[in-house]
Motif scaffolding. Sequence first.
Motif, PDB file in Angstrom:
ATOM      1  N   PHE A 170       0.830  -1.203   0.000  1.00  0.00           N
ATOM      2  CA  PHE A 170       0.000   0.000   0.000  1.00  0.00           C
ATOM      3  C   PHE A 170       0.864   1.253   0.000  1.00  0.00           C
ATOM      4  O   PHE A 170       1.698   1.453   0.889  1.00  0.00           O
ATOM      5  CB  PHE A 170      -0.917   0.008   1.228  1.00  0.00           C
ATOM      6  N   ALA A 171       0.638   2.102  -1.004  1.00  0.00           N
ATOM      7  CA  ALA A 171       1.351   3.378  -1.113  1.00  0.00           C
ATOM      8  C   ALA A 171       0.367   4.521  -0.931  1.00  0.00           C
ATOM      9  O   ALA A 171      -0.769   4.444  -1.410  1.00  0.00           O
ATOM     10  CB  ALA A 171       2.043   3.486  -2.466  1.00  0.00           C
ATOM     11  N   LEU A 172       0.800   5.573  -0.262  1.00  0.00           N
ATOM     12  CA  LEU A 172      -0.054   6.726   0.023  1.00  0.00           C
ATOM     13  C   LEU A 172       0.587   7.987  -0.523  1.00  0.00           C
ATOM     14  O   LEU A 172       1.752   8.286  -0.230  1.00  0.00           O
ATOM     15  CB  LEU A 172      -0.260   6.866   1.535  1.00  0.00           C
ATOM     16  N   ASP A 173      -0.163   8.719  -1.350  1.00  0.00           N
ATOM     17  CA  ASP A 173       0.290   9.991  -1.902  1.00  0.00           C
ATOM     18  C   ASP A 173      -0.695  11.071  -1.475  1.00  0.00           C
ATOM     19  O   ASP A 173      -1.874  11.022  -1.846  1.00  0.00           O
ATOM     20  CB  ASP A 173       0.347   9.935  -3.433  1.00  0.00           C
ATOM     21  N   LEU A 174      -0.219  12.052  -0.695  1.00  0.00           N
ATOM     22  CA  LEU A 174      -1.061  13.141  -0.224  1.00  0.00           C
ATOM     23  C   LEU A 174      -0.771  14.406  -1.024  1.00  0.00           C
ATOM     24  O   LEU A 174       0.390  14.791  -1.206  1.00  0.00           O
ATOM     25  CB  LEU A 174      -0.812  13.405   1.255  1.00  0.00           C
ATOM     26  N   VAL A 175      -1.843  15.037  -1.517  1.00  0.00           N
ATOM     27  CA  VAL A 175      -1.732  16.299  -2.228  1.00  0.00           C
ATOM     28  C   VAL A 175      -2.483  17.346  -1.426  1.00  0.00           C
ATOM     29  O   VAL A 175      -3.690  17.225  -1.209  1.00  0.00           O
ATOM     30  CB  VAL A 175      -2.329  16.193  -3.651  1.00  0.00           C
ATOM     31  N   TYR A 176      -1.768  18.365  -0.964  1.00  0.00           N
ATOM     32  CA  TYR A 176      -2.382  19.432  -0.172  1.00  0.00           C
ATOM     33  C   TYR A 176      -2.681  20.617  -1.088  1.00  0.00           C
ATOM     34  O   TYR A 176      -1.810  21.064  -1.835  1.00  0.00           O
ATOM     35  CB  TYR A 176      -1.450  19.857   0.954  1.00  0.00           C
ATOM     36  N   THR A 177      -3.899  21.121  -1.012  1.00  0.00           N
ATOM     37  CA  THR A 177      -4.296  22.186  -1.934  1.00  0.00           C
ATOM     38  C   THR A 177      -4.151  23.586  -1.351  1.00  0.00           C
ATOM     39  O   THR A 177      -4.053  24.559  -2.106  1.00  0.00           O
ATOM     40  CB  THR A 177      -5.749  21.979  -2.383  1.00  0.00           C
ATOM     41  N   ARG A 178      -4.133  23.731  -0.003  1.00  0.00           N
ATOM     42  CA  ARG A 178      -4.054  25.063   0.606  1.00  0.00           C
ATOM     43  C   ARG A 178      -2.823  25.258   1.482  1.00  0.00           C
ATOM     44  O   ARG A 178      -2.221  26.323   1.467  1.00  0.00           O
ATOM     45  CB  ARG A 178      -5.319  25.352   1.423  1.00  0.00           C
ATOM     46  N   ARG A 179      -2.485  24.269   2.261  1.00  0.00           N
ATOM     47  CA  ARG A 179      -1.306  24.366   3.115  1.00  0.00           C
ATOM     48  C   ARG A 179      -0.721  22.985   3.317  1.00  0.00           C
ATOM     49  O   ARG A 179      -1.432  22.052   3.677  1.00  0.00           O
ATOM     50  CB  ARG A 179      -1.663  24.999   4.470  1.00  0.00           C
ATOM     51  N   ALA A 180       0.585  22.873   3.103  1.00  0.00           N
ATOM     52  CA  ALA A 180       1.260  21.589   3.230  1.00  0.00           C
ATOM     53  C   ALA A 180       2.172  21.595   4.451  1.00  0.00           C
ATOM     54  O   ALA A 180       2.641  22.651   4.890  1.00  0.00           O
ATOM     55  CB  ALA A 180       2.075  21.305   1.973  1.00  0.00           C
ATOM     56  N   PRO A 181       2.466  20.424   5.019  1.00  0.00           N
ATOM     57  CA  PRO A 181       3.415  20.375   6.140  1.00  0.00           C
ATOM     58  C   PRO A 181       4.824  20.696   5.656  1.00  0.00           C
ATOM     59  O   PRO A 181       5.122  20.622   4.457  1.00  0.00           O
ATOM     60  CB  PRO A 181       3.294  18.929   6.629  1.00  0.00           C
ATOM     61  N   ALA A 182       5.706  21.029   6.579  1.00  0.00           N
ATOM     62  CA  ALA A 182       7.057  21.455   6.218  1.00  0.00           C
ATOM     63  C   ALA A 182       7.813  20.383   5.452  1.00  0.00           C
ATOM     64  O   ALA A 182       8.653  20.685   4.599  1.00  0.00           O
ATOM     65  CB  ALA A 182       7.823  21.843   7.485  1.00  0.00           C
ATOM     66  N   HIS A 183       7.531  19.123   5.743  1.00  0.00           N
ATOM     67  CA  HIS A 183       8.279  18.032   5.103  1.00  0.00           C
ATOM     68  C   HIS A 183       7.680  17.591   3.771  1.00  0.00           C
ATOM     69  O   HIS A 183       8.193  16.666   3.138  1.00  0.00           O
ATOM     70  CB  HIS A 183       8.332  16.820   6.042  1.00  0.00           C
TER      71      HIS A 183
END
Length: 243
Positions: A170-183
């Motif tokens: 299982f692979a997880l890809d997160l796309v943040y549209t307004r604010r992303a974490p520092a890493h």
Amino acid sequence: MTARTAAWHAATVVASRPETATARRIELEVPTWPGNEAGSHLDVRLTAPDGYQASRSYSVASAGSGTRIVLAVDEVPDGEVSPFLVHDLREGDRIEVHGPLGAFFVWMPSDDPAPVQLIAGGSGVVPLFAMASAHAASADATPFRLLYSVRTPEDVFFADELAALVDDRFALDLVYTRRAPAHAERAPARLTVEGLRAAVIPADQRPRVFVCGPTPFVEAVSGWLIEAGHSAARIRTERFGGS
């Protein structure tokens, strides 16, 4: 697929806690629940003291043969049902649920060796989380990948559980549209056709694809997938609006 007949059931709230700032995780005990496949949904019906009734559909975040059901409801501020579920429902309260519903948008282990691509927008991750969890609990070796578009880190549903599922299946890809974490590897921005192509299983691997989220998101993603060579017959979608 095991036949599960939909019916109305009496449900008791056994646990309830915030999922995000606008959503609540609700656990129900339903003694007559026949179980449900991963990706199923149900109807919740509320009855006011004057007899007025309102019902809305919600995806089920759990799967299997048990009598416990997990929902994760995001509030629609001008909605008729979700504000009550998020703000007013308490442990011990009883509500009515109708289900399980849906046979098209479900995942079960199969003889199809192709990988599975899950794509979620916002709270559309709920049925896909059920699929990923069911897959992790099974002996199915099919590779899974989830692309999850969400506004900020605080808006991620099932954040800890999804992180714990990541492994060689299982692979997880997160796309943040307004604010992303520092890493984060990507700067915050809306998902684009180029970003989608870079983050999903390629079309030549003929993945089974499940897409869930707001209608504009689902329509855009489905179109981009087909443009990238994915077969429409391999894409299953579920859309939602106000509730």
